[in-house]
Design a protein around this motif. Structure first.
Motif, PDB file in Angstrom:
ATOM      1  N   TYR A  37      41.116  43.015  25.860  1.00 48.77           N
ATOM      2  CA  TYR A  37      41.077  43.120  24.407  1.00 48.77           C
ATOM      3  C   TYR A  37      39.726  42.574  23.964  1.00 48.77           C
ATOM      4  O   TYR A  37      39.022  41.906  24.730  1.00 48.77           O
ATOM      5  N   ARG A  38      39.393  42.840  22.702  1.00 48.72           N
ATOM      6  CA  ARG A  38      38.156  42.257  22.171  1.00 48.72           C
ATOM      7  C   ARG A  38      38.330  41.960  20.688  1.00 48.72           C
ATOM      8  O   ARG A  38      39.159  42.579  20.002  1.00 48.72           O
ATOM      9  N   GLN A  39      37.540  41.001  20.232  1.00 40.81           N
ATOM     10  CA  GLN A  39      37.545  40.640  18.811  1.00 40.81           C
ATOM     11  C   GLN A  39      36.119  40.485  18.354  1.00 40.81           C
ATOM     12  O   GLN A  39      35.408  39.552  18.758  1.00 40.81           O
ATOM     13  N   GLY A  40      35.676  41.441  17.525  1.00 42.21           N
ATOM     14  CA  GLY A  40      34.336  41.393  16.973  1.00 42.21           C
ATOM     15  C   GLY A  40      34.259  40.457  15.786  1.00 42.21           C
ATOM     16  O   GLY A  40      35.294  40.060  15.230  1.00 42.21           O
ATOM     17  N   PRO A  41      33.053  40.091  15.353  1.00 40.99           N
ATOM     18  CA  PRO A  41      32.895  39.183  14.217  1.00 40.99           C
ATOM     19  C   PRO A  41      33.543  39.754  12.960  1.00 40.99           C
ATOM     20  O   PRO A  41      33.242  40.891  12.549  1.00 40.99           O
ATOM     21  N   LEU A  80      35.952  44.704  33.983  1.00 47.07           N
ATOM     22  CA  LEU A  80      35.635  45.714  32.979  1.00 47.07           C
ATOM     23  C   LEU A  80      34.148  46.012  33.102  1.00 47.07           C
ATOM     24  O   LEU A  80      33.313  45.166  32.769  1.00 47.07           O
ATOM     25  N   GLN A  81      33.835  47.190  33.622  1.00 46.16           N
ATOM     26  CA  GLN A  81      32.461  47.640  33.717  1.00 46.16           C
ATOM     27  C   GLN A  81      32.121  48.365  32.429  1.00 46.16           C
ATOM     28  O   GLN A  81      32.798  49.342  32.070  1.00 46.16           O
ATOM     29  N   MET A  82      31.100  47.887  31.743  1.00 50.27           N
ATOM     30  CA  MET A  82      30.724  48.453  30.448  1.00 50.27           C
ATOM     31  C   MET A  82      29.326  49.055  30.553  1.00 50.27           C
ATOM     32  O   MET A  82      28.363  48.346  30.861  1.00 50.27           O
ATOM     33  N   ASN A  83      29.238  50.343  30.315  1.00 48.81           N
ATOM     34  CA  ASN A  83      27.954  51.062  30.354  1.00 48.81           C
ATOM     35  C   ASN A  83      27.638  51.615  28.966  1.00 48.81           C
ATOM     36  O   ASN A  83      28.516  51.705  28.107  1.00 48.81           O
ATOM     37  N   SER A  84      26.385  51.987  28.773  1.00 48.96           N
ATOM     38  CA  SER A  84      25.940  52.571  27.494  1.00 48.96           C
ATOM     39  C   SER A  84      26.415  51.715  26.323  1.00 48.96           C
ATOM     40  O   SER A  84      26.970  52.222  25.343  1.00 48.96           O
ATOM     41  N   LEU A  85      26.187  50.425  26.426  1.00 46.64           N
ATOM     42  CA  LEU A  85      26.691  49.503  25.409  1.00 46.64           C
ATOM     43  C   LEU A  85      26.018  49.737  24.064  1.00 46.64           C
ATOM     44  O   LEU A  85      24.834  50.078  23.971  1.00 46.64           O
ATOM     45  N   LYS A  86      26.799  49.541  23.008  1.00 41.66           N
ATOM     46  CA  LYS A  86      26.353  49.719  21.629  1.00 41.66           C
ATOM     47  C   LYS A  86      26.512  48.408  20.882  1.00 41.66           C
ATOM     48  O   LYS A  86      27.354  47.569  21.251  1.00 41.66           O
ATOM     49  N   PRO A  87      25.749  48.211  19.815  1.00 39.72           N
ATOM     50  CA  PRO A  87      25.904  46.974  19.031  1.00 39.72           C
ATOM     51  C   PRO A  87      27.347  46.746  18.564  1.00 39.72           C
ATOM     52  O   PRO A  87      27.795  45.596  18.498  1.00 39.72           O
ATOM     53  N   GLU A  88      28.058  47.818  18.294  1.00 42.89           N
ATOM     54  CA  GLU A  88      29.450  47.673  17.840  1.00 42.89           C
ATOM     55  C   GLU A  88      30.406  47.224  18.942  1.00 42.89           C
ATOM     56  O   GLU A  88      31.570  46.941  18.669  1.00 42.89           O
ATOM     57  N   THR A  90      29.785  44.481  20.452  1.00 43.18           N
ATOM     58  CA  THR A  90      29.661  43.029  20.388  1.00 43.18           C
ATOM     59  C   THR A  90      30.993  42.398  20.004  1.00 43.18           C
ATOM     60  O   THR A  90      31.593  42.760  18.995  1.00 43.18           O
ATOM     61  N   ALA A  91      31.452  41.476  20.832  1.00 43.78           N
ATOM     62  CA  ALA A  91      32.759  40.858  20.610  1.00 43.78           C
ATOM     63  C   ALA A  91      33.004  39.783  21.657  1.00 43.78           C
ATOM     64  O   ALA A  91      32.288  39.709  22.662  1.00 43.78           O
ATOM     65  N   VAL A  92      34.034  38.985  21.393  1.00 41.28           N
ATOM     66  CA  VAL A  92      34.591  38.139  22.450  1.00 41.28           C
ATOM     67  C   VAL A  92      35.626  38.992  23.178  1.00 41.28           C
ATOM     68  O   VAL A  92      36.526  39.558  22.542  1.00 41.28           O
ATOM     69  N   TYR A  93      35.471  39.095  24.477  1.00 43.72           N
ATOM     70  CA  TYR A  93      36.371  39.904  25.297  1.00 43.72           C
ATOM     71  C   TYR A  93      37.408  39.000  25.958  1.00 43.72           C
ATOM     72  O   TYR A  93      37.047  38.025  26.627  1.00 43.72           O
ATOM     73  N   TYR A  94      38.673  39.364  25.751  1.00 45.39           N
ATOM     74  CA  TYR A  94      39.790  38.568  26.260  1.00 45.39           C
ATOM     75  C   TYR A  94      40.551  39.357  27.329  1.00 45.39           C
ATOM     76  O   TYR A  94      40.802  40.561  27.174  1.00 45.39           O
ATOM     77  N   GLN A 113      40.531  32.651  27.877  1.00 50.28           N
ATOM     78  CA  GLN A 113      39.885  31.968  26.756  1.00 50.28           C
ATOM     79  C   GLN A 113      38.818  32.829  26.095  1.00 50.28           C
ATOM     80  O   GLN A 113      38.328  32.495  25.020  1.00 50.28           O
ATOM     81  N   GLY A 114      38.433  33.922  26.749  1.00 49.35           N
ATOM     82  CA  GLY A 114      37.446  34.837  26.175  1.00 49.35           C
ATOM     83  C   GLY A 114      36.046  34.626  26.719  1.00 49.35           C
ATOM     84  O   GLY A 114      35.686  33.517  27.128  1.00 49.35           O
ATOM     85  N   THR A 115      35.269  35.700  26.717  1.00 48.64           N
ATOM     86  CA  THR A 115      33.871  35.637  27.122  1.00 48.64           C
ATOM     87  C   THR A 115      33.056  36.477  26.129  1.00 48.64           C
ATOM     88  O   THR A 115      33.454  37.575  25.763  1.00 48.64           O
ATOM     89  N   GLN A 116      31.944  35.931  25.680  1.00 46.93           N
ATOM     90  CA  GLN A 116      31.155  36.567  24.619  1.00 46.93           C
ATOM     91  C   GLN A 116      30.242  37.651  25.187  1.00 46.93           C
ATOM     92  O   GLN A 116      29.460  37.396  26.111  1.00 46.93           O
ATOM     93  N   VAL A 117      30.332  38.830  24.609  1.00 41.09           N
ATOM     94  CA  VAL A 117      29.414  39.929  24.922  1.00 41.09           C
ATOM     95  C   VAL A 117      28.663  40.273  23.650  1.00 41.09           C
ATOM     96  O   VAL A 117      29.277  40.596  22.628  1.00 41.09           O
ATOM     97  N   THR A 118      27.354  40.180  23.696  1.00 46.68           N
ATOM     98  CA  THR A 118      26.519  40.488  22.542  1.00 46.68           C
ATOM     99  C   THR A 118      25.563  41.616  22.913  1.00 46.68           C
ATOM    100  O   THR A 118      24.837  41.510  23.909  1.00 46.68           O
ATOM    101  N   VAL A 119      25.594  42.676  22.116  1.00 48.20           N
ATOM    102  CA  VAL A 119      24.718  43.826  22.352  1.00 48.20           C
ATOM    103  C   VAL A 119      23.706  43.862  21.214  1.00 48.20           C
ATOM    104  O   VAL A 119      24.052  44.165  20.070  1.00 48.20           O
ATOM    105  N   SER A 120      22.468  43.563  21.549  1.00 51.11           N
ATOM    106  CA  SER A 120      21.430  43.465  20.525  1.00 51.11           C
ATOM    107  C   SER A 120      20.057  43.575  21.168  1.00 51.11           C
ATOM    108  O   SER A 120      19.853  43.161  22.309  1.00 51.11           O
ATOM    109  N   SER A 121      19.126  44.136  20.391  1.00 47.26           N
ATOM    110  CA  SER A 121      17.751  44.212  20.868  1.00 47.26           C
ATOM    111  C   SER A 121      16.952  43.004  20.371  1.00 47.26           C
ATOM    112  O   SER A 121      15.772  42.869  20.681  1.00 47.26           O
TER     113      SER A 121
END
Length: 121
Positions: A37-41, A80-88, A90-94, A113-121
């Protein structure tokens, strides 16, 4: 006591790739479905993908074709292998797992407890 521990979250550029992991530890009989699961800001937690104990998978539409869920039953770990990541993305992945503590039909749902994934330039 059952614990789920995620790892692998990081800052990645748009279009990049990242793999997050979740390992289950403790005393239990077996693990049924495992999911991410994920929870974005400012957003509610949303389901991303599920994998059954037999390896059947399902994905939310927005990640289909970009994300791949897999598991190593010997290591009690889901990836969870994540490719072609987009800014959207971005979330804490649970991590979530449906776990049988004993050889019965009863199971419990556990969360990491979750792990933060941030997609940004």
């Amino acid at each position: 006591q059952v614990q789920l521990v995620e790892s692998g979250g990081d800052l990645v550029q748009p279009g990049g790739s990242l793999r997050v992991s979740c390992a289950a530890s403790g005393s239990f009989f077996s693990i049924n479905d495992m999911a991410w699961y994920r929870q974005g800001p400012g957003k509610q937690r949303e389901w991303v993908a599920t994998i059954s104990s037999g390896g059947s998978t399902s994905y939310r539409g927005s990640v289909k074709g970009r994300f791949t869920i897999s598991r190593d039953n010997a290591k009690n770990t889901v990836y969870l292998q994540m490719n072609s990541l987009k800014p959207e993305d971005t979330a804490v992945y649970y991590c979530n797992a449906d776990i049988k503590l004993r050889d019965t039909r009863w199971s419990n749902s556990y969360w990491g407890q979750g792990t933060q994934v941030t997609v940004s330039s």
